[in-house]
Every structure is written in C-alpha cells, then in structure tokens.
Design an enzyme around this catalytic site. Structure first.
Site, PDB file in Angstrom:
ATOM      1  N   ARG A  35       0.829  -1.215   0.000  1.00  0.00           N
ATOM      2  CA  ARG A  35       0.000   0.000   0.000  1.00  0.00           C
ATOM      3  C   ARG A  35       0.864   1.267   0.000  1.00  0.00           C
ATOM      4  NH1 ARG A  35      -5.025  -1.796   3.895  1.00  0.00           N
ATOM      5  NH2 ARG A  35      -6.127  -2.877   2.229  1.00  0.00           N
ATOM      6  N   LYS A 198     -22.376 -14.767   1.114  1.00  0.00           N
ATOM      7  CA  LYS A 198     -23.805 -14.551   1.359  1.00  0.00           C
ATOM      8  C   LYS A 198     -24.508 -13.719   0.305  1.00  0.00           C
ATOM      9  CE  LYS A 198     -23.372 -14.612   6.353  1.00  0.00           C
ATOM     10  NZ  LYS A 198     -22.794 -13.628   7.250  1.00  0.00           N
ATOM     11  N   GLY A 351     -12.036  -7.895  -1.842  1.00  0.00           N
ATOM     12  CA  GLY A 351     -10.803  -8.269  -1.161  1.00  0.00           C
ATOM     13  C   GLY A 351     -10.423  -9.717  -1.370  1.00  0.00           C
ATOM     14  N   GLY A 374     -14.403  -2.931   0.431  1.00  0.00           N
ATOM     15  CA  GLY A 374     -15.700  -2.311   0.735  1.00  0.00           C
ATOM     16  C   GLY A 374     -16.047  -1.194  -0.235  1.00  0.00           C
TER      17      GLY A 374
HETATM   18  P1  ADP Z   1     -14.959 -10.568  -1.724  1.00  0.00           P
HETATM   19  O1  ADP Z   1     -14.068 -10.228  -0.550  1.00  0.00           O
HETATM   20  O2  ADP Z   1     -14.169 -10.876  -2.967  1.00  0.00           O
HETATM   21  O3  ADP Z   1     -16.026  -9.527  -1.943  1.00  0.00           O
HETATM   22  P2  ADP Z   1     -16.684 -12.202  -0.089  1.00  0.00           P
HETATM   23  O4  ADP Z   1     -16.071 -11.619   1.133  1.00  0.00           O
HETATM   24  O5  ADP Z   1     -18.065 -11.836  -0.425  1.00  0.00           O
HETATM   25  O6  ADP Z   1     -15.730 -11.925  -1.363  1.00  0.00           O
HETATM   26  O7  ADP Z   1     -16.688 -13.792   0.031  1.00  0.00           O
HETATM   27  C1  ADP Z   1     -15.536 -14.529   0.225  1.00  0.00           C
HETATM   28  C2  ADP Z   1     -15.798 -15.736   1.085  1.00  0.00           C
HETATM   29  O8  ADP Z   1     -16.843 -16.548   0.572  1.00  0.00           O
HETATM   30  C3  ADP Z   1     -14.576 -16.621   1.163  1.00  0.00           C
HETATM   31  O9  ADP Z   1     -14.070 -16.626   2.481  1.00  0.00           O
HETATM   32  C4  ADP Z   1     -15.083 -17.995   0.746  1.00  0.00           C
HETATM   33  O10 ADP Z   1     -14.547 -19.045   1.534  1.00  0.00           O
HETATM   34  C5  ADP Z   1     -16.576 -17.873   0.956  1.00  0.00           C
HETATM   35  N1  ADP Z   1     -17.290 -18.858   0.155  1.00  0.00           N
HETATM   36  C6  ADP Z   1     -17.299 -18.993  -1.173  1.00  0.00           C
HETATM   37  N2  ADP Z   1     -18.028 -20.065  -1.553  1.00  0.00           N
HETATM   38  C7  ADP Z   1     -18.495 -20.637  -0.428  1.00  0.00           C
HETATM   39  C8  ADP Z   1     -19.304 -21.797  -0.149  1.00  0.00           C
HETATM   40  N3  ADP Z   1     -19.758 -22.565  -1.134  1.00  0.00           N
HETATM   41  N4  ADP Z   1     -19.578 -22.065   1.139  1.00  0.00           N
HETATM   42  C9  ADP Z   1     -19.109 -21.295   2.130  1.00  0.00           C
HETATM   43  N5  ADP Z   1     -18.359 -20.197   1.930  1.00  0.00           N
HETATM   44  C10 ADP Z   1     -18.046 -19.864   0.671  1.00  0.00           C
HETATM   45 MG    MG Z   2     -14.414 -10.389   1.623  1.00  0.00          MG
END
Ligand code: ADP
Ligand code: MG
Length: 394
Positions: A35, A198, A351, A374
């Site tokens: 960073r 989610k 992230g 975020g």
């Molecule tokens: P980003 O940071 O890229 O926006 P998120 O924080 O929304 O992504 O989601 C990432 C998390 O989702 C990871 O820790 C991953 O393990 C979890 N994940 C992905 N697929 C599944 C699944 N089928 N069951 C449980 N957790 C999941």
């Molecule tokens: Mg995340």
C-alpha cells in the site's frame, strides 16, 4: 471527469494527501508494504513538481485514542527508504498541534512529511468539521488517494474538502476510471461474475448490475440460496433462508430485463468443511442431504469460462468456492484463468477475489485490481462514495 494532481499547479504549495497506509503489522514491523508502494507515483509526482507534501492516513483501530502501537512511525521509516530521502515525522497524540504546524510551515518544496495516525482522534471517524479544519489548515490543496476509505465520510477523507480544493491522485484516478467508467459505459458484451459467501451482502450489487450487464454469472456460497429458490435441495450447503424469496425475484428481474443470469450447473460437495473431506461432483440439483457444496464444478467453469473469454468487459466480485482450501479453489482459479485469457477489460473488485487472483499468480494479467474491498463493492452497487464525491470535476 474528476480533477487530478496534473490539472492544478502544485509548485511551492502545501499539499495534503489522504493515503491508504493501513498496512498489516506484526510485532511493530510492516509485513506487507504494497500500500505504501502504491502511493509512490503520486508522492513522487508532487515532489518532482516542487510541492510541499504532507501525507496522512489511518492504521489499525486505535478507536479515537493515541495508542502508540498504532503509530505511523514505521510507515514514515519505510517511506524514507522507498523515496531515498528523509520523511519528516512529528508524532503528536493530537495529530495536529503547534509542533506539527511548525514542521508543515517549514517544509521545503519537494520535501515530504507524514502526520500521525488520524484515528488517534475520535473526531476523525465522526467527520467532525473542527478536526477537518485543523487538518486543512496545514495545507492549500487536498489530494484524495485512499480508495480503501473512500466509502467513508471521515474528517480526512471527506470533511477536509469543505476547506480545501480537492483533486485525485493516480490511484483514485485509476479506480474511478475502471470501476466507475467501465460499469457506467462498458464495452459490450459486459459480463459480471458474483460470488462470495452470502446473498444478503451482495443484493444491492446484483440489483445494480442487472440494470447494466449482458450476462450475470452466479457462484460461491450465494448460489445455494438461488438453488433453493428454484425448489432444489441444497444439503448442508450455506443457505440464506431469509433471502430465498428475494433470490427468486432477482431471477425474475433479470429475465424481465433481458439479462442472461446463470447459476452453476455442477457442484463440488464435501462431507465436512475441511480440505481433506471426502468429495463428490454432482449436478446442481443433486446435492446429497448429508453434504455441502464448497465449490463450483468443472462444467460450470467451462460454461462461465466461455462467456468470460468472449466478453469485452468483465467485472468479478466474490470467489466461486471456499478457495482458502486448495481442494475447493479450482472453480475460483478457473474463473481467474478465463479472465486472464479474456482480451477485454478485466476488473477485480473485492478483497477475497483479489487475494484469490494473486494466489493464482494471475494478478498481472488483469486490467485492474481494485485496492478497496468495501469501497469497490459500493461502487458496484452504484452508490456515490463520499470520498470520491468531494473531488472537483474537470
Ligand atoms: P470478496 O471479498 O471478494 O467480496 P466475499 O467476502 O463476499 O468476497 O466472500 C468470500 C468468502 O466466501 C470466502 O471466504 C469464501 O470461503 C466464501 N465462500 C465462497 N463459496 C463458499 C461456499 N460454497 N460455502 C461457504 N463459503 C463460501
Ligand atoms: Mg471479503
């Protein structure tokens, strides 16, 4: 178009730059300085153009108190090393005090100083106008360079612009160009891939993107809520019960908007949440009652990969599976590979998705990897980010 540091005269001026120096630390040492390195082009531009440069950032969560374990001193030291010149650092528990003001006044053109952690003051996150004014009083121009906090209206990210002309640094310019312009006026076909844990977290993103994309590819933990909404059993997979109806209506919205919205066609199931679990690849509607889906299967990777390789613009947010475990990272890696092969503009916002792409060694094959999880999500939701909104238009 937002004004940038190149659109104004900075010669001899005191320029205060909000950076994202929220670096990971262990035992008082910086474990990853990317960073700090990312801000160097902006800092060097200002130095070379004879500005008197004042940098500020937050680090960690000192919760409005001058907790010295969160001092910016290690950042000042690393900056000095990287710039090859001394960086002035006056550690004040108040962030701004007489000694700091004096140091700022005495800066010579081309010199750099770093303020103490802005979150040593509780007024920072409260976006207190008096504190914003104190920060502003040190300088004549404000440069926004912290995308990671651009979705927060804090004194150093937004309030300060009430008292100073505000322009963007190179990092912010790039984020606005790719996340903003690509989503607002994309070259088509425009494909978005959404995954993660989610549905609930991503509903506003799905809604916003339905109005913009040609194709929406769903994966990750949120897929199971969509399966459920179509009447399929999902075994022990992660399920957002409260959002099942909403998932159904999002599918309907997409259909009505003429957007192609695809769900995974096959799933890697496991008998427990463990890298060494027994696994089985099944069609999406045949998940065994005693198993949970932890990744998308090879047929899904093939199907999604075809869409991605043919796209002119691709935006990806959220992994396809539990990529932290190697045995459930194939879906996510497959998507990353397809994006790497896509000749169009490829953008990663999120992230964990960014971490997955780096882990796959494909980071340099992407057009843009957003630096703010975020903040990039809010961009994809179509929200106005306070830290971006304050930057003057050209
Ligand atoms: P980003 O940071 O890229 O926006 P998120 O924080 O929304 O992504 O989601 C990432 C998390 O989702 C990871 O820790 C991953 O393990 C979890 N994940 C992905 N697929 C599944 C699944 N089928 N069951 C449980 N957790 C999941
Ligand atoms: Mg995340």
């Amino acid at each position: 178009m937002k004004k940038t540091i190149e659109d104004i005269d900075v010669k001899n001026k005191r320029v205060i730059v909000r950076c994202d120096f929220n670096v990971p630390m262990q035992d008082g040492a910086i474990t990853d300085d990317s960073r700090i390195r990312a801000a160097l082009p902006t800092v060097k531009y200002l130095m070379e153009h004879d500005a008197r440069v004042i940098l500020m950032s937050h680090m960690g969560r000192p919760k409005g108190e001058p907790k010295m374990e969160f001092t910016m001193k290690p950042v000042a030291d690393r900056l000095s090393e990287l710039l090859g010149t001394d960086v002035v650092f006056v550690s004040s528990p108040l962030v701004v005090d007489d000694a700091v003001r004096k140091a700022a006044d005495e800066l010579k053109p081309g010199q750099v100083m770093l303020l103490e952690n802005v979150r040593f003051r509780k007024e920072e996150t409260e976006n207190d106008p008096a504190f914003a004014k104190e920060l502003a009083s040190l300088a004549e121009i404000f440069v926004q360079e912290a995308f990671g906090t651009a979705h927060r209206a804090h004194a150093s990210t937004a309030g300060i612009a009430d008292y100073l002309p505000a322009v963007s640094g190179y990092l912010i310019e790039k984020e606005v160009k790719f996340l903003g312009d690509a989503v607002e006026s994309p070259k088509r076909p425009f494909v978005a891939i959404l995954g993660g844990a989610k549905v609930k977290d991503k509903i506003p993103v799905i809604r916003n993107l339905i109005g913009k994309v040609d194709t929406l590819l769903i994966g990750g933990g949120m897929a199971y809520t969509f399966f459920k909404s179509e009447g399929c059993e999902v075994g022990k997979s992660i399920l957002d019960e409260d959002s099942v109806e909403l998932a159904a209506s999002l599918m309907k919205e997409a259909k009505e908007a003429g957007v192609e919205m695809l769900l995974p066609v096959d799933i890697v199931c496991a008998d427990k949440f463990d890298n060494d679990a027994n696994t089985k690849i099944v069609p999406y509607n045949e998940i065994p009652a005693d198993m949970e889906g932890l990744d998308v299967g090879p047929e899904t990777v093939k199907l999604y990969g075809e869409k991605i390789r043919k796209a002119a613009t691709v935006v990806w947010n959220g992994p396809m599976g539990v990529f932290e475990m190697d045995n459930f990272a194939k879906g996510t890696n497959g998507i990353a590979e397809a994006m790497a092969e896509c000749p169009g503009t490829t953008i990663i916002g999120g992230g964990d998705s960014a971490a997955a792409v780096r882990k796959a060694g494909l980071a340099d094959k992407m057009t843009h990897i957003s630096t703010g999880g975020g903040a990039s999500l809010e961009f994809l939701e179509g929200k106005k980010l306070p830290g971006i909104a304050v930057i003057e238009d050209k």
